[in-house]
Scaffold this active site. Sequence first.
Site, PDB file in Angstrom:
ATOM      1  N   HIS A 293      13.306   6.044 -10.615  1.00 59.19           N
ATOM      2  CA  HIS A 293      12.653   5.694  -9.126  1.00 59.19           C
ATOM      3  C   HIS A 293      14.060   6.412  -7.823  1.00 59.19           C
ATOM      4  O   HIS A 293      15.174   5.338  -9.085  1.00 59.19           O
ATOM      5  CB  HIS A 293      12.062   5.136  -9.533  1.00 59.19           C
ATOM      6  CG  HIS A 293      11.435   4.294  -7.742  1.00 59.19           C
ATOM      7  ND1 HIS A 293      11.649   4.380  -6.801  1.00 59.19           N
ATOM      8  CD2 HIS A 293      10.010   4.738  -8.304  1.00 59.19           C
ATOM      9  CE1 HIS A 293      10.321   4.273  -5.617  1.00 59.19           C
ATOM     10  NE2 HIS A 293       9.490   4.645  -6.787  1.00 59.19           N
TER      11      HIS A 293
ATOM     12  N   HIS B 240       4.170   9.697  -8.316  1.00 54.13           N
ATOM     13  CA  HIS B 240       4.261   8.903  -7.406  1.00 54.13           C
ATOM     14  C   HIS B 240       3.439   9.286  -6.059  1.00 54.13           C
ATOM     15  O   HIS B 240       4.800   9.913  -5.065  1.00 54.13           O
ATOM     16  CB  HIS B 240       5.114   7.157  -6.894  1.00 54.13           C
ATOM     17  CG  HIS B 240       6.105   6.739  -7.611  1.00 54.13           C
ATOM     18  ND1 HIS B 240       6.339   5.374  -7.776  1.00 54.13           N
ATOM     19  CD2 HIS B 240       5.115   6.104  -9.121  1.00 54.13           C
ATOM     20  CE1 HIS B 240       6.341   4.723  -8.792  1.00 54.13           C
ATOM     21  NE2 HIS B 240       5.972   5.037  -9.477  1.00 54.13           N
TER      22      HIS B 240
ATOM     23  N   ASP C  71      -0.005   6.243  -5.317  1.00 56.01           N
ATOM     24  CA  ASP C  71       0.822   5.471  -4.342  1.00 56.01           C
ATOM     25  C   ASP C  71       0.521   4.108  -2.804  1.00 56.01           C
ATOM     26  O   ASP C  71      -0.734   3.816  -2.983  1.00 56.01           O
ATOM     27  CB  ASP C  71       2.117   5.207  -3.583  1.00 56.01           C
ATOM     28  CG  ASP C  71       3.669   4.743  -4.097  1.00 56.01           C
ATOM     29  OD1 ASP C  71       3.464   3.879  -4.516  1.00 56.01           O
ATOM     30  OD2 ASP C  71       4.746   5.526  -3.905  1.00 56.01           O
ATOM     31  N   HIS C  72       1.632   3.876  -2.575  1.00 53.27           N
ATOM     32  CA  HIS C  72       0.796   2.712  -1.542  1.00 53.27           C
ATOM     33  C   HIS C  72       0.258   2.897  -1.467  1.00 53.27           C
ATOM     34  O   HIS C  72      -0.035   4.034  -0.514  1.00 53.27           O
ATOM     35  CB  HIS C  72       2.151   2.292  -0.768  1.00 53.27           C
ATOM     36  CG  HIS C  72       3.172   1.920  -1.278  1.00 53.27           C
ATOM     37  ND1 HIS C  72       4.864   1.913  -0.411  1.00 53.27           N
ATOM     38  CD2 HIS C  72       3.562   1.830  -2.714  1.00 53.27           C
ATOM     39  CE1 HIS C  72       5.502   0.941  -0.803  1.00 53.27           C
ATOM     40  NE2 HIS C  72       5.074   1.194  -2.571  1.00 53.27           N
TER      41      HIS C  72
ATOM     42  N   CYS D 119       8.643  10.476  -6.595  1.00 54.10           N
ATOM     43  CA  CYS D 119       8.039   9.807  -5.539  1.00 54.10           C
ATOM     44  C   CYS D 119       8.025  10.246  -4.378  1.00 54.10           C
ATOM     45  O   CYS D 119       9.125  10.452  -3.969  1.00 54.10           O
ATOM     46  CB  CYS D 119       8.378   8.024  -5.820  1.00 54.10           C
ATOM     47  SG  CYS D 119       7.776   6.764  -4.534  1.00 54.10           S
TER      48      CYS D 119
ATOM     49  N   TYR E 121      -0.655  -2.124  -2.393  1.00 52.86           N
ATOM     50  CA  TYR E 121      -1.324  -2.504  -3.326  1.00 52.86           C
ATOM     51  C   TYR E 121      -3.242  -2.553  -2.942  1.00 52.86           C
ATOM     52  O   TYR E 121      -3.105  -3.161  -4.713  1.00 52.86           O
ATOM     53  CB  TYR E 121      -0.857  -3.020  -4.639  1.00 52.86           C
ATOM     54  CG  TYR E 121       0.980  -1.987  -4.727  1.00 52.86           C
ATOM     55  CD1 TYR E 121       0.353  -1.295  -5.668  1.00 52.86           C
ATOM     56  CD2 TYR E 121       2.048  -2.463  -4.228  1.00 52.86           C
ATOM     57  CE1 TYR E 121       1.501  -0.073  -5.542  1.00 52.86           C
ATOM     58  CE2 TYR E 121       3.380  -1.518  -4.403  1.00 52.86           C
ATOM     59  CZ  TYR E 121       2.887  -0.314  -5.029  1.00 52.86           C
ATOM     60  OH  TYR E 121       4.009   0.645  -5.522  1.00 52.86           O
TER      61      TYR E 121
HETATM   62  C1  DNO Z   1       6.946  -0.115  -4.913  1.00 47.58           C
HETATM   63  C2  DNO Z   1       7.731   0.905  -5.433  1.00 47.58           C
HETATM   64  C3  DNO Z   1       8.577   0.867  -6.360  1.00 47.58           C
HETATM   65  C4  DNO Z   1       9.262   1.131  -8.290  1.00 47.58           C
HETATM   66  C5  DNO Z   1      10.725   0.928  -8.656  1.00 47.58           C
HETATM   67  C6  DNO Z   1      10.896   0.890 -10.109  1.00 47.58           C
HETATM   68  O1  DNO Z   1       6.131   0.000  -4.071  1.00 47.58           O
HETATM   69  O2  DNO Z   1       7.508   2.468  -6.010  1.00 47.58           O
HETATM   70  O3  DNO Z   1       9.210  -1.183  -6.662  1.00 47.58           O
HETATM   71  O4  DNO Z   1       8.230   0.808  -8.488  1.00 47.58           O
HETATM   72  O5  DNO Z   1      11.868   1.263  -7.598  1.00 47.58           O
HETATM   73  O6  DNO Z   1      11.641   0.957 -10.232  1.00 47.58           O
END
Ligand code: DNO
Length: 357
Positions: free
Chosen positions: A207, A272, A317-318, A245, A331
């Site tokens: 990530h 993501h 993602d978020h 991401c 989330y």
């Molecule tokens: C946050 C996430 C991070 C991710 C970690 C992966 O929302 O994208 O916490 O899970 O960095 O190890």
Amino acid sequence: MDMGLRWYGPGYDSVSLEQIRQIPGVKGVITTLYGKQPGELWERSEIHALKETAKQEGLRVLGIESVNVSDAIKTGGSKRDEHLQNYIQTLENLAEEGIFLVCYNFMPVFDWTRSELARVRPDGSTVLAYHQAVIDRIDPKRMRESIEEMSDGFVMPGWEPERLDRLEELFSLYREIDGETLFKNLVYFLKAIGPVCERYGIRMGLHPDDPAWPIFGLPRIITGKESILRILKAVDRPYNGLTFCTGSLGSNPDNDLTDIIRACRGRIPFAHVRNLKYNSPGDFEEAAHLSSDGSLDMYEIMKALYETGFDGVIRPDHGRMIWGEKAMPGYGLYDRALGAVYLEGLWEALEKAGKSG
Ligand code: DNO
């Protein structure tokens, strides 16, 4: 492509598996064994139980986010080899249970960082946001208080109280660790897990650092195309992949996201996908997934994934907090469900255009 939703497990998540199952197209969850400390072994029986919980609701465990890497591994500390053995055994146990995708990060001390967890947008929704000037004023060792105040009682991934209690100690562990040492330790880690990954076909998704620049005087080494290609080449094997991401890499407007996707062809097992909006240098806020709500072009991102033959897992993602939902910042259910279906719509259009063209 498999669409998944991140789920924190029973007791940790306000969103239920039943709700996740009802999002069209979502085939499974991305989850973890919460409560496990980095460096600890994941027993096969525990993994099996997690898988069964999802299965009872008709969902698969599409991947793990994250099997966290311990500070001993990141800093090359005295427990490094013991933790590596546990990591390797954990990977084997996961693979024996049919789980072959593992996300992790190599960020020192802090995982993803934001200065606000509920910035109000013009439509009344709230989002995670980052303002460099605010971060610069924070005493990182007092982060616990700031986070508790901001997160409304929810424990966030990467910001677990056990970790926040040890900030002083964590900062001292990284005192001697510069970017180059961290990079070498990452290579050491990747080489050590190579045999188990290759034996089982495990795909590791590193990530990127979020935001994509050093903060609080700590090094951050996965921030853009150059650093990503450097690590992919240092251990040039298919198991050594990237979690692409968009929100993390996209925090730096100089990162050309579609160019990075094309440069990493074949090495992205996990994506993501989310949007964000730049306000001014060093200030951004998260947005709805829809391209027009933020600064990133979701169609171009999905197209680059599609055209490079992406065959891994995507998760929205978020999300924003909308419709009065109370959930872990970023989330909740509603906006991530909207995001998942939107991304699926883009993918369907790309596939159909691909077939007819
Ligand atoms: C946050 C996430 C991070 C991710 C970690 C992966 O929302 O994208 O916490 O899970 O960095 O190890």
